[in-house]
Design a protein around this motif. Structure first.
Motif, PDB file in Angstrom:
ATOM      1  N   UNK A  98      24.380  29.079  36.344  1.00  0.00           N
ATOM      2  CA  UNK A  98      24.398  28.453  35.028  1.00  0.00           C
ATOM      3  C   UNK A  98      25.672  27.657  34.757  1.00  0.00           C
ATOM      4  N   UNK A  99      26.331  27.170  35.798  1.00  0.00           N
ATOM      5  CA  UNK A  99      27.516  26.345  35.630  1.00  0.00           C
ATOM      6  C   UNK A  99      28.800  27.115  35.383  1.00  0.00           C
ATOM      7  N   UNK A 100      28.732  28.427  35.474  1.00  0.00           N
ATOM      8  CA  UNK A 100      29.927  29.244  35.283  1.00  0.00           C
ATOM      9  C   UNK A 100      30.764  29.315  36.560  1.00  0.00           C
ATOM     10  N   UNK A 101      32.043  29.515  36.361  1.00  0.00           N
ATOM     11  CA  UNK A 101      32.960  29.743  37.462  1.00  0.00           C
ATOM     12  C   UNK A 101      34.008  30.747  37.004  1.00  0.00           C
ATOM     13  N   UNK A 102      34.690  31.337  37.952  1.00  0.00           N
ATOM     14  CA  UNK A 102      35.726  32.307  37.611  1.00  0.00           C
ATOM     15  C   UNK A 102      36.915  32.099  38.535  1.00  0.00           C
ATOM     16  N   UNK A 103      38.088  32.319  37.972  1.00  0.00           N
ATOM     17  CA  UNK A 103      39.315  32.119  38.731  1.00  0.00           C
ATOM     18  C   UNK A 103      39.997  33.449  38.990  1.00  0.00           C
ATOM     19  N   UNK A 104      40.172  33.760  40.252  1.00  0.00           N
ATOM     20  CA  UNK A 104      40.849  34.986  40.661  1.00  0.00           C
ATOM     21  C   UNK A 104      42.345  34.709  40.749  1.00  0.00           C
ATOM     22  N   UNK A 105      43.137  35.528  40.082  1.00  0.00           N
ATOM     23  CA  UNK A 105      44.581  35.396  40.118  1.00  0.00           C
ATOM     24  C   UNK A 105      45.170  36.747  40.495  1.00  0.00           C
ATOM     25  N   UNK A 106      45.614  36.845  41.736  1.00  0.00           N
ATOM     26  CA  UNK A 106      46.074  38.140  42.244  1.00  0.00           C
ATOM     27  C   UNK A 106      47.352  38.602  41.551  1.00  0.00           C
ATOM     28  N   UNK A 107      48.267  37.695  41.303  1.00  0.00           N
ATOM     29  CA  UNK A 107      49.545  38.089  40.709  1.00  0.00           C
ATOM     30  C   UNK A 107      49.381  38.563  39.272  1.00  0.00           C
ATOM     31  N   UNK A 108      48.419  38.004  38.575  1.00  0.00           N
ATOM     32  CA  UNK A 108      48.166  38.422  37.197  1.00  0.00           C
ATOM     33  C   UNK A 108      47.023  39.434  37.107  1.00  0.00           C
ATOM     34  N   UNK A 109      46.479  39.828  38.234  1.00  0.00           N
ATOM     35  CA  UNK A 109      45.324  40.744  38.317  1.00  0.00           C
ATOM     36  C   UNK A 109      44.272  40.356  37.277  1.00  0.00           C
ATOM     37  N   UNK A 110      43.891  39.086  37.320  1.00  0.00           N
ATOM     38  CA  UNK A 110      42.909  38.593  36.358  1.00  0.00           C
ATOM     39  C   UNK A 110      41.754  37.916  37.073  1.00  0.00           C
TER      40      UNK A 110
END
Lengths: 113, 114
Positions: free
Chosen positions: A61-73
């Motif tokens: 559905x056009x969603x994406x997610x950004x993995x940020x290891x240093x911010x554990x997000x």
């Protein structure tokens, strides 16, 4: 302790604007991260996952997610929100000791026309 | 292909009663997991069954039990109901255990305990 936090109970966005639903996690070992969406009176649906590789993961559905290891997000994003995106969104991380998912409390996303 | 079905969809019980919820997985799926969903708590894992065997259990009291039949259909039972058991109970099926990205959820059974 392993956990997932979704700091916002509700996010309000105007249609056409970009949206972000936040998720932070705490897990032992490599994080396996997931986003699910729950529409009213319908089952939870898998949106996307991060296991390894590119930090920007594209899903349904056009969603994406950004993995940020240093911010554990692992924040969920979409460049242009639709009214039909209004739903309850859950972030989850896999417990590497038993392969079960640990779920966040959910964020209600409301897209206003 | 039919999705995961759960029966009943809605249930009202009183404290002290027991309840049985049913889940029929997608055809060919042999793993069934159960979750409790409450507002502000997200989903809490109850248990997972595969080939009629309980493979994993969450941190719930013994009042919560389940089983899986040879056709992969699963039931969960809650005895001596408490007000706090009011929740949406979700069932999910997958081909094999631990396969979250191919886990399909049913619409849930909403239980209200009075």
């Amino acid at each position: 302790a392993q956990s997932v936090a979704q700091p916002e109970d509700q996010v309000n966005v105007a249609e056409g604007n970009p949206l972000t639903v936040k998720c932070t996690y705490s897990v032992s070992g490599n994080p396996y991260l997931f986003w699910y969406v729950q529409y009213p009176n319908r089952g939870l649906q898998f949106l996307l996952k991060y296991i390894t590789g590119d930090n920007l993961v594209k899903g349904s559905y056009g969603f994406e997610a950004e993995f940020n290891k240093s911010q554990t997000s692992f924040h969920l994003k979409k460049p242009s929100a639709l009214v039909s995106d209004s739903a309850l969104y859950f972030c989850a991380v896999r417990d590497n000791s038993n392969y079960q998912l640990i779920w966040g409390a959910g964020t209600k996303l409301i897209i206003k026309p | 292909k039919a999705g995961v079905t759960q029966t009943p969809r809605y249930l009202i019980k009183t404290r002290g009663q027991q309840v049985t919820l049913s889940c029929s997985p997608i055809s060919g799926h042999r793993s069934v997991s159960w979750y409790q969903q409450t507002p502000g708590q997200g989903l809490q894992f109850l248990f997972e069954y595969f080939s009629e065997t309980q493979r994993n259990k969450g941190n719930f009291p013994g009042r919560f039990s389940g089983r899986q039949f040879s056709n992969s259909r699963s039931e969960m039972n809650v005895s001596t109901l408490e007000l706090g058991d009011s929740a949406l109970y979700l069932c999910a099926s997958s081909l094999s255990p631990g396969n979250q990205e191919t886990q399909y959820f049913g619409p849930g059974t909403r239980l209200l305990v009075l």
